[in-house]
Scaffold this active site. Sequence first.
Site, PDB file in Angstrom:
ATOM      1  N   TYR A 138      12.459 -13.161  13.601  1.00  0.00           N
ATOM      2  CA  TYR A 138      11.617 -14.327  13.345  1.00  0.00           C
ATOM      3  C   TYR A 138      10.978 -14.260  11.953  1.00  0.00           C
ATOM      4  O   TYR A 138      10.769 -15.271  11.295  1.00  0.00           O
ATOM      5  CB  TYR A 138      10.495 -14.428  14.393  1.00  0.00           C
ATOM      6  N   GLU A 194      22.505 -17.954  23.906  1.00  0.00           N
ATOM      7  CA  GLU A 194      23.846 -17.659  24.417  1.00  0.00           C
ATOM      8  C   GLU A 194      24.099 -18.292  25.775  1.00  0.00           C
ATOM      9  O   GLU A 194      23.173 -18.475  26.565  1.00  0.00           O
ATOM     10  CB  GLU A 194      24.033 -16.135  24.579  1.00  0.00           C
ATOM     11  N   TYR A 220      25.685  -7.197  28.106  1.00  0.00           N
ATOM     12  CA  TYR A 220      25.745  -8.374  27.248  1.00  0.00           C
ATOM     13  C   TYR A 220      25.114  -8.157  25.873  1.00  0.00           C
ATOM     14  O   TYR A 220      24.946  -9.090  25.107  1.00  0.00           O
ATOM     15  CB  TYR A 220      25.226  -9.599  28.013  1.00  0.00           C
ATOM     16  N   HIS A 261       9.113 -13.355  28.213  1.00  0.00           N
ATOM     17  CA  HIS A 261      10.471 -13.017  28.679  1.00  0.00           C
ATOM     18  C   HIS A 261      10.515 -12.474  30.108  1.00  0.00           C
ATOM     19  O   HIS A 261      10.956 -11.350  30.348  1.00  0.00           O
ATOM     20  CB  HIS A 261      11.125 -12.006  27.726  1.00  0.00           C
ATOM     21  N   GLN A 284       4.602 -16.926  29.183  1.00  0.00           N
ATOM     22  CA  GLN A 284       5.800 -17.512  29.787  1.00  0.00           C
ATOM     23  C   GLN A 284       5.863 -17.237  31.287  1.00  0.00           C
ATOM     24  O   GLN A 284       6.894 -17.488  31.921  1.00  0.00           O
ATOM     25  CB  GLN A 284       7.059 -16.992  29.089  1.00  0.00           C
TER      26      GLN A 284
END
Lengths: 371, 371
Positions: free
Chosen positions: B264, B243, B253, B150, B88
């Site tokens: 998963y 979210e 958060y 991430h 990513q």
Amino acid sequence: MMRLCLALCLLFSFLQATSLFDAQSEGMGYRVERIASGLQGIPWGMAFVDEHTLFITQIQGDMLLLDTRTALVQPVFGMPFEPLYGGQGGLLDVAISPHFQEDSTLFFTYVKSINFQGATTLARATLEGHILTQWKDLLITHSTSGTSRHFGSRIAFDEKGYVYFSVGDRGMRDEAQELRSHTGTIVRLRQDGTIPEDNPFIDHPFALKEIYSYGHRNPQGLAFDPTTHRLYASEHGPRGGDEINLVEAGKNYGWPTISYGKEYWAPISIGEGTHKEGLEQPLHHYTPSIAPGSLLVYTGDAFPAWRDNLFLGALKLQHLNRIVLNKNGKVIKEERLLESLGLRIRQVIQNHEGHLYLSTDTGEILRIVPQ
Amino acid sequence: MMRLCLALCLLFSFLQATSLFDAQSEGMGYRVERIASGLQGIPWGMAFVDEHTLFITQIQGDMLLLDTRTALVQPVFGMPFEPLYGGQGGLLDVAISPHFQEDSTLFFTYVKSINFQGATTLARATLEGHILTQWKDLLITHSTSGTSRHFGSRIAFDEKGYVYFSVGDRGMRDEAQELRSHTGTIVRLRQDGTIPEDNPFIDHPFALKEIYSYGHRNPQGLAFDPTTHRLYASEHGPRGGDEINLVEAGKNYGWPTISYGKEYWAPISIGEGTHKEGLEQPLHHYTPSIAPGSLLVYTGDAFPAWRDNLFLGALKLQHLNRIVLNKNGKVIKEERLLESLGLRIRQVIQNHEGHLYLSTDTGEILRIVPQ
């Protein structure tokens, strides 16, 4: 920590220095004394905050003030968190600011936990009595790895007031040649943590701008010579190949491309040999390894024949290593002192009179004074 | 890169926008057009540098300028090194400075190689024609990990000119709760990279002072509402539990302590459930996951009924997600646009007229205009 320290206070109160032996070097008589023992933890760093008070960092995370006359110890409070302790990491060096009389500032290196991996970090704080205030991390280096090896880290100041500190290769070898991380480097900063505009890699396309020199393995000695304005670093080799280097801006000290050491697991050379164009040669190298844990340029008056010599605490071949340089900065002589004690000598500093103060991994503080 | 870009120039020259379909939302007619296709690489970030010129970052590392009238593409040169591309990670977001007319400054997020692991990094540079000059890394976050997951990372500015960017948890989950690293946080800086004195953790004993909020999983949307002065972030959940959060100074958060998502590998909740005292609830959550790759607060004039709505590009449930907030900032309606296209929508921005511009992982640039 409070309980530990109260116990230490009782232990050390009113002890007298113990004379260990007398000997000769360069025709001068010297005496080795023990001024404290039983420190519970390795006294990794030491700095004099006044004529008779040693500030001591212990790798396990505690800080102490030791009165060198009475051996009275008191704890220092105020580090806002615990360093990451384990392997070769924890609370590492301490150094006083060049303007300590005015600013009461101490500089520290320690291992900071970043995602539960360790990063060698330079910080500063103000000493008020036995309390540290205004703790500030100046640089959390980009040097995390999965190991707990090779953090460095010693601190030195040059005559202009720039602060230098050393970072080991973090057990990752090739990354010492990599300018995108701080692994295997000497870093140079202003005392507020900003980057000097004349740092050697300031215009390099991708280097970290804090880097001053690179290609180091695990430099645990760093000392500036105020007479010659030379910066020296000592580093641990692998198996053999410990080095003393003259550290100059932008230079590559070769690890792991060249080395005088061998692999631990076999008598196999590392990298491409001992020399390569563009890579610096050490001023001196040690095989077998002595494991130098500290470096001092002696500038005191107590031992005139030792002036401008380098002193290295040796952890493995347990002694105090003395190196004599000629006027051109070449090594012309090596002497091994204190071998009979059989102690892992960690830090070596001098006081205002030129007496040498040594710490050992057995938790002792020794002193060398004229006989 | 030059060859690639010449090929692209030929490919895109003199193409006309293609109308894909017309539809209605809130009683307004809108038309979806394709203005470019065949971009060889994922157009991860977009920003208008003038009325008709899109600056595009591709995750593989290239940068382009696209003329939205002619679809002519020209390469941008001057990034001094390659981002670490993989998983990513790579070249991520681009945003123009709030004073772009005067300073020609662009901000970027990308993944920097640190010991061959990736660290989300904020940088700035000056755009001169199609050349970037004065590249400067403003913050190399402490967020390396052994994974290529991430990284975040989107950029936003508030009305005071502070710059925010997002950092994912780097696949390390618990470290999103850890203030000693930048993993799983929104970071807040001045535009020169220094730390604002009113950052929420400035006096925290061990937190990294750049952190503005934490407990995020992988925030890939970040947008400031200039009307309400609210900062919103969208983040990917694990399996379910994406979210939208109202981001406020110092708040936690909750990831991975609380989540609306499941593992998963099994229908097992993550952490301690969905609520916990002291941890923030999202404004909105999506189960199943839509996989939001971007976030926009719409403030244009072209679609009055969409004003102040949030738009999210959805990568997994492929559509453009529209969220309507009431005056108190609560979500009162959700609409899914462009589902029929079946495209992974990556970035969503608006131009000076209020037209929406979307990029897709198939290398297309779409536009939504009034019908």
